[in-house]
Scaffold this motif. Structure first.
Motif, short mmCIF file in Angstrom:
data_model
loop_
_atom_site.label_atom_id
_atom_site.label_comp_id
_atom_site.label_asym_id
_atom_site.label_seq_id
_atom_site.Cartn_x
_atom_site.Cartn_y
_atom_site.Cartn_z
N THR A 212 72.82 -13.16 16.11
CA THR A 212 72.23 -14.44 15.71
C THR A 212 72.51 -14.74 14.24
O THR A 212 72.94 -15.84 13.88
N ALA A 240 69.76 -20.50 19.80
CA ALA A 240 69.43 -19.84 21.06
C ALA A 240 69.12 -18.36 20.85
O ALA A 240 68.19 -17.81 21.45
N THR A 242 67.85 -17.01 18.25
CA THR A 242 66.51 -16.87 17.65
C THR A 242 65.44 -16.85 18.73
O THR A 242 64.51 -16.03 18.70
N GLY A 243 65.56 -17.75 19.70
CA GLY A 243 64.59 -17.78 20.79
C GLY A 243 64.62 -16.50 21.62
O GLY A 243 63.57 -15.95 21.96
N PHE A 247 61.56 -13.61 22.00
CA PHE A 247 61.09 -13.19 23.32
C PHE A 247 61.15 -11.66 23.44
O PHE A 247 60.21 -11.03 23.93
#
Length: 467
Positions: A212, A240, A242-243, A247
């Protein structure tokens, strides 16, 4: 810097930490001085030799949080010694590189060692100096960072002209050996942790974070500020990623970064301010050369001397700034530093070119001195309340926030300057256009510092309420 200690071991420990901050900072800027020579020696284009700088920067950016956390798990002293050894051996490999590919690969490995040194140096302060003198120690480390940045281009030029381009990397060998000896002898030993109490290492989270951050760094740096579809794709990958990373951290047993830390308002505020302020500091390096040469008409020698004034001021004010933090409080000094930086940026945005070099130097001196004060105060704020088992990862986050600010500043503030100058090629823009670009860029910079102040003031009110 005076430290009230019972023995000289703390001074020698600080000497090792100072070298661990100086060496990576020096190699951030020293290679830039050698790019033209390296382009000729390795028969490569300027765009190709830029990867000598980019590989180092990418390695630091992608790994600095992970190695900070790894130090918390396996022991910071052990890992720092490993980082010093890696950095030193990679410097030798750089000096012996027979080709561009070899050199770029060695620089990436050198960046790995630099990430370890930068992440763990700040983390070690809490274990080496009394709490009341944390600000002074942070100020010293800030001074060493500024000295490395300032010394890099001039030292690189001297070494290349006298000994060849290899010398800019081989100069790290004696520094690395000295640093390794000091770290081994004087840094506090790692405390043994029972195996049952050791945390696991989040390998998946580490890989996702590295990818990332790498995607973001490449999006901001490729194309020299000219954005294309590939830059946008990389930025979307970073968003994306980062998300996905958040999670993973919310579900994994031993997260790389505990999300509860990021929910801490004080820590999040300090990291955000660090990013904003670093973005502004990069503006001075991006805009300064064009303004001095294009708008004020200075030759290359005078431009170099004028640009060195800012880092020199930061180097001279780092230790005094740390003492101010210890005396008047980190929160108050961080706000004071931000106010002074905003004032300097505002002056730069309205100063007419007829004032000349002095009209540039005075506000730059205010900005850089205030930056040194803010750095010492903000670093102290972040590290003061951190538990020992989290110092490495928090120090890594602090270094990451600063690095992301520098990368963002180089791209975004460079784009603001080019847009405000109304020129596709700033090097050929008229003096009036460059001056206008300078004014707009630092008006934006003042706005970013104002945003940092908005973040900082609630914490200051909270401190006064407690007092």
């Amino acid at each position: 810097m005076k430290l009230n200690t019972q023995s000289g071991s703390v001074r020698w420990a600080l000497a090792s930490l100072s070298l661990s901050m100086l060496m990576p900072s020096l190699d951030t800027s020293i290679a830039n001085a050698g790019l033209p020579t390296l382009s000729q020696a390795l028969d490569a284009s300027f765009q190709e030799v830029q990867w000598i700088v980019l590989a180092y920067l990418l390695a630091i950016t992608t790994l600095i949080v992970s190695v900070g956390r790894l130090g918390d798990i396996v022991g910071r002293r052990r890992l720092l010694l490993f980082g010093i050894a890696i950095f030193t051996l990679a410097s030798l490999a750089c000096g012996l590189a027979p080709s561009l590919g070899w050199l770029v690969a060695a620089r990436a490995v050198q960046g790995f060692g630099a990430a370890i040194m930068l992440a763990l140096t700040v983390a070690f302060v809490g274990e080496t100096v009394p709490k009341a003198q944390t600000g002074s120690a942070m100020g010293l480390l800030g001074t060493m960072s500024a000295i490395g940045t300032t010394l890099g281009p001039s030292l690189g030029g001297v070494l290349i002209s006298g000994f060849g381009w290899q010398a800019i990397f081989l100069v790290n060998l004696p520094l690395g050996v000295l640093n390794g000896v000091l770290a081994y002898l004087y840094l506090p030993a790692d405390r043994p942790t029972p195996k049952a109490q050791r945390s696991g290492f989040d390998v998946v989270g580490t890989l996702v974070l590295a990818l990332t951050l790498g995607a973001y760094a490449l999006a901001m740096t490729l194309g020299a500020g000219v954005w294309g579809s590939f830059n946008l794709a990389l930025l979307l990958i970073a968003v994306a990623g980062t998300g996905v990373f958040l999670f993973i951290e919310a579900t994994v047993a031993s997260p790389l970064i505990k999300l509860a830390l990021l929910r801490d308002r004080g820590l999040s505020a300090s990291l955000a301010m660090s990013t904003l302020v670093s973005t502004v500091m990069m503006s001075t390096l991006v805009v300064g050369p064009f303004y001095l040469s294009g708008a004020l008409g200075l030759n290359a020698v005078l431009v170099g001397l004028t640009l060195s004034a800012g880092p020199l001021v930061a180097a001279l004010t780092g230790v005094p700034a740390g003492r101010w933090v210890d005396r008047f409080g980190a929160q108050r000094m961080s706000v004071f530093g931000l106010v002074a930086m905003a004032f300097g940026a505002c002056v730069l945005s309205i100063i007419p070119t007829r004032v000349g070099v002095l009209g540039y130097l005075v506000p730059i001196a205010v900005i850089t001195a205030s930056y040194a004060l803010f750095q010492a105060a903000n670093n102290t704020l972040i590290m003061a309340g951190v538990s020992p088992d989290q110092r490495g990862v928090i120090a890594g986050l602090l270094s990451l926030s600063r690095n992301l600010g520098l990368i963002t500043g180089a791209s975004v503030m460079g784009a603001v300057f080019a847009l405000a100058s109304s020129a596709t090629d700033v090097t050929n823009a008229a003096p009036e256009a460059i001056a206008h670009g300078m004014a707009i860029t630092f008006a934006v910079a003042a706005g970013l510092i104002g945003l940092a102040l908005v973040i900082a003031l609630p914490a200051l009110k909270g401190e006064r309420a407690v007092a």
